[in-house]
Write an enzyme that holds these catalytic residues in place. Structure first.
Site, PDB file in Angstrom:
ATOM      1  N   PHE A 119       0.855  -1.184   0.000  1.00  0.00           N
ATOM      2  CA  PHE A 119       0.000   0.000   0.000  1.00  0.00           C
ATOM      3  C   PHE A 119       0.891   1.234   0.000  1.00  0.00           C
ATOM      4  CE2 PHE A 119      -3.605   2.615   0.832  1.00  0.00           C
ATOM      5  CZ  PHE A 119      -4.706   1.846   0.518  1.00  0.00           C
ATOM      6  N   GLN A 240      -8.537  14.929   4.131  1.00  0.00           N
ATOM      7  CA  GLN A 240      -7.981  14.231   2.968  1.00  0.00           C
ATOM      8  C   GLN A 240      -8.985  14.294   1.820  1.00  0.00           C
ATOM      9  OE1 GLN A 240      -6.899  10.094   3.856  1.00  0.00           O
ATOM     10  NE2 GLN A 240      -4.804  10.820   3.579  1.00  0.00           N
ATOM     11  N   HIS A 242      -9.710  13.211  -2.427  1.00  0.00           N
ATOM     12  CA  HIS A 242      -9.376  12.352  -3.552  1.00  0.00           C
ATOM     13  C   HIS A 242      -9.612  13.194  -4.804  1.00  0.00           C
ATOM     14  CE1 HIS A 242      -9.566   9.052  -6.361  1.00  0.00           C
ATOM     15  NE2 HIS A 242      -9.137   8.238  -5.432  1.00  0.00           N
ATOM     16  N   LEU A 252     -16.385   7.697  -5.892  1.00  0.00           N
ATOM     17  CA  LEU A 252     -15.012   7.758  -6.402  1.00  0.00           C
ATOM     18  C   LEU A 252     -14.855   7.121  -7.776  1.00  0.00           C
ATOM     19  CD1 LEU A 252     -12.554   7.002  -3.474  1.00  0.00           C
ATOM     20  CD2 LEU A 252     -13.202   9.182  -4.499  1.00  0.00           C
ATOM     21  N   GLU A 255      -8.251   5.999  -9.450  1.00  0.00           N
ATOM     22  CA  GLU A 255      -7.127   6.668 -10.100  1.00  0.00           C
ATOM     23  C   GLU A 255      -6.567   5.815 -11.238  1.00  0.00           C
ATOM     24  OE1 GLU A 255      -4.805   9.421  -7.333  1.00  0.00           O
ATOM     25  OE2 GLU A 255      -5.483   7.841  -6.008  1.00  0.00           O
ATOM     26  N   ARG A 286      -1.335  12.860  -6.375  1.00  0.00           N
ATOM     27  CA  ARG A 286      -2.677  13.293  -5.999  1.00  0.00           C
ATOM     28  C   ARG A 286      -2.778  14.785  -5.704  1.00  0.00           C
ATOM     29  NH1 ARG A 286      -5.826   9.446  -1.657  1.00  0.00           N
ATOM     30  NH2 ARG A 286      -6.054   7.704  -3.068  1.00  0.00           N
ATOM     31  N   HIS A 353     -12.702  12.964   1.736  1.00  0.00           N
ATOM     32  CA  HIS A 353     -12.685  11.545   2.043  1.00  0.00           C
ATOM     33  C   HIS A 353     -12.528  11.251   3.539  1.00  0.00           C
ATOM     34  CE1 HIS A 353     -12.234   7.366   1.067  1.00  0.00           C
ATOM     35  NE2 HIS A 353     -11.017   7.292   1.547  1.00  0.00           N
ATOM     36  N   ARG A 398      -3.306  11.474   6.686  1.00  0.00           N
ATOM     37  CA  ARG A 398      -3.353  10.084   7.147  1.00  0.00           C
ATOM     38  C   ARG A 398      -2.682   9.154   6.138  1.00  0.00           C
ATOM     39  NH1 ARG A 398      -6.787   5.878   5.862  1.00  0.00           N
ATOM     40  NH2 ARG A 398      -7.962   7.299   4.542  1.00  0.00           N
TER      41      ARG A 398
END
Lengths: 588, 85
Positions: A119, A240, A242, A252, A255, A286, A353, A398
């Protein structure tokens, strides 16, 4: 007439991941626990979490909690408190294995250990190379977590009050928290839940923005209740975003669409990313993409009748490539944007988000406020965990997978602290002050008696549009200043909301009016805190102060509802047992 | 008769609240459904909706997005209305 009173050792508001984890700790200790939830526990917003739980189990190769800690601090842009971050990262393997033993169906390796996915942002050896640290249950990690924890709570005899909405915190004259008032939706009855320890686990307030991935229940109820009771909210300017949510819906768009060759266009059909990132273009990081999109919209080059979104074009890929490489995207675009993306572009906008800030706590989950010269004085009997709490683990941004880690660790930690507190205070509940719960009764009476008032949906819409346009992913000084004025003015409308339906039974309109009271406090805290923070750090990105400023701003914001007062407190750079990880540039 | 209507209205209001979900996608679809003709549910439609709303969010979303087949033909008419919303 005094309110009916129900008495418990502990009352928990919210039945998502952190509320359920805390409840289990308390019920397993033999205590009498009430959990209040607006919706059935397994339909809490935790169900939307897909990414996994970050924990340094080391099942896929060498890993260490210390490396996880480094990644979390770097992700937080050094605004996270290092004691809380060390605590979370050290405890993460323990809570994950515990959850496995509770029956959580984690994906597994051939040798039977929990499989861990890679991740973004997770590294081995302090940023040296990527590491696989995310534990998942297919793409339903949050769902599986809720079911596992709910069943365990049923076994442990936790008492659930489902379709109850908490209204206000009840405090003694010395500030001790004595419980909450709550409304039973089925009957409209208001009851005072008295407890020795009260936990808010109410989730985030992502609905403050017009474009949000959050479910409609995420109205920041805990934040509103805390603010009305005089508790400050911490670091609410950090959200945060997106880059690509469907405009007007928030759903969403992965991406991966840009990864496969999708491009962003402004209203003139210009591929504007060529100007902002000549090399990476639409595949820039981002924050670069989000900033460019926000700038295009601010400068009047947004698409649509309100010039408020960007177009994501992928028709040039052809229907075969779209169907093969981006399964599900056509259905999502059709359902939520009403476009066939094999022919027309998808309207998209940077979309909120996750809320990094919240009710200030320490790593034990105890709510802490400045008092008598102590910047972190414990509010007796009051706890917060999960997205509504701010320990602060996430600081200014985060790290992916840490939301579920936070739920489990802080839920358990708050539960353990509550057990200690309850046992230390003996059998008797403290007396309720005279007139306890009257504020809630008065709030309901105002709403029910309002004439010639404001429409709830219209006021909510104005707040959400104001937040999106004035306090979005990229922040401009003039827009922030106007935003503060607008959001203050909206307060007069919030105070005069009216509902047409006077029924007391499952009156959704009445619930939405009560939710709006909470949403408003979260929005106002965000706008005022963002306007004041004159630097760029993590997710708070300002056009006029486009760099982190540790000399002035390495500190947490505390917003008080009373007069929009702001105070600041130092970031704790001292971990529990290891050396401090000193601030440096955050480059990936 | 009047009492019967009151019960039905309470059930409708309950279903309306239970259309608040953990997943945004479902909030949107169910919101559109109610904004359309949700208030005029007959008894059998209300029963179908109650059963669909009792499903886990991910399973319901799979049905609404057509990723999985409907497990019970009796639910199909209402599911079609949700899909069309």
């Amino acid at each position: 007439m005094p309110l009916p009173v129900r008495r418990f050792d502990a009352v928990i508001v919210g039945a998502g991941g952190s509320g359920l984890r805390a409840a289990l700790e308390l019920s397993n200790a033999g205590l009498k626990v009430a959990v209040l939830s607006k919706v059935f526990p397994t339909r809490s917003h935790t169900v939307a979490a897909q990414g996994g739980v970050g924990a340094a189990l080391g099942n896929m190769g060498e890993d260490s909690w210390h490396w996880h800690m480094y990644d979390t601090i770097k992700g937080s842009d050094w605004l996270g408190d290092q004691d809380a971050i060390e605590f979370m990262c050290r405890m993460a393997p323990e809570v994950v294995i515990e959850l496995e033993h509770f029956g959580m169906p984690f994906d597994r390796n051939d040798d039977g250990t929990v499989y861990q996915r890679p991740f973004g942002g997770h590294s081995a050896n302090f940023g040296e190379k990527p590491v696989q640290r995310s534990c998942c249950a297919a793409d339903r990690t949050g769902h599986a977590m809720l079911h596992t924890l709910y069943q365990r709570n049923v076994l442990a005899r936790t008492q659930f009050f489902v379709e109850w909405m908490a209204l206000d915190l009840v405090r003694a004259a010395d500030g001790t928290v004595l419980g909450v008032t709550a409304l039973e939706m089925e009957t409209g009855e208001v009851v005072l839940f008295q407890a020795k320890a009260t936990l808010f686990a109410t989730g985030g307030s992502g609905r403050i923005f017009a474009s949000s991935t959050n479910a409609f229940i995420n109205t920041g109820d805990g934040l509103g209740m805390a603010a009305r009771a005089g508790i400050p909210l911490e670091d609410m300017e950090f959200w945060q975003f997106h880059p690509t949510g469907v405009a007007g819906a928030g759903v969403l768009i992965t991406e991966g669409v840009r990864g496969e060759g999708g491009i962003l266009l402004n209203k003139d059909g210009e591929r504007f990313m060529e100007r902002y990132a000549p090399t990476m273009k639409d595949l820039a990081s981002r924050d670069v993409v989000s900033r460019a999109m926000a700038t295009e919209i601010k400068d009047g080059r947004g698409a649509g009748p309100n010039a408020d979104h960007i177009l994501l074009k992928l028709d040039h890929l052809g229907p075969e490539v779209i169907d093969k490489r981006l399964p599900g995207i056509r259905e999502i675009a059709l359902k939520f944007a009403n476009v066939d993306c094999a022919k027309d572009p998808i309207p998209v906008v940077p979309t909120c988000h996750y809320q990094m800030g919240g009710i200030p706590t320490n790593y034990r989950g105890e709510v802490v406020v400045p008092a008598g010269g102590n910047p972190a004085s414990v509010v007796p009997g009051f706890y917060a965990a999960g997205e509504c709490g701010c320990a602060s683990i996430h600081g200014a941004n985060r790290l992916g997978t840490n939301s579920l880690t936070d739920l489990l660790v802080m839920g358990k930690s708050a539960g353990m602290s509550m057990v200690d507190h309850i046992r230390a205070h003996g059998a008797a509940l403290p007396d309720l002050p005279k007139g306890a719960g009257e504020a809630s009764v008065a709030r309901l009476a105002r709403l029910d008696g309002q004439k010639g008032g404001e429409d709830v949906a219209a006021v909510r819409d104005e707040i959400q549009r104001t937040m999106q346009a004035h306090c979005g992913v990229f922040r401009f000084p003039d827009l922030l200043r106007q935003g503060v004025e607008k959001i203050r003015a909206a307060g007069e409308r919030v105070a005069r909301t009216q509902v047409g339906d006077r029924s007391k039974v499952f009156n959704t309109a009445r619930i939405e009016a009560l939710e709006l009271d909470n949403l408003y406090e979260a929005a106002r805290a965000t706008m005022v805190s963002a306007e004041a923070r004159k630097e760029t750090r993590g997710a708070h990105d300002r056009e006029d102060f486009h760099a982190r400023d540790d000399a002035q701003w390495l500190k947490h914001t505390l917003w008080y509802r009373d007069g929009d007062r702001l105070e600041y407190k130092a970031v704790n750079l001292k971990p529990l047992t290891v050396e401090s990880i000193e601030p440096k540039a955050r480059v990936y | 008769m009047r009492q019967c209507e009151a019960v039905r209205s309470r059930e409708t209001q309950r279903l309306r609240w239970r259309s608040r979900r953990g997943l945004l996608e479902l909030d949107i679809v169910l919101g559109r459904f109610w904004a359309g003709c949700g208030e005029e549910l007959d008894e059998s439609e209300a029963g179908s909706l109650a059963r669909l709303l009792a499903m886990p969010d991910n399973d319901l979303l799979d049905l609404v997005m057509g990723r999985k087949p409907c497990p019970d033909p009796a639910l199909l008419p209402l599911l079609q209305r949700l899909k069309a919303a």
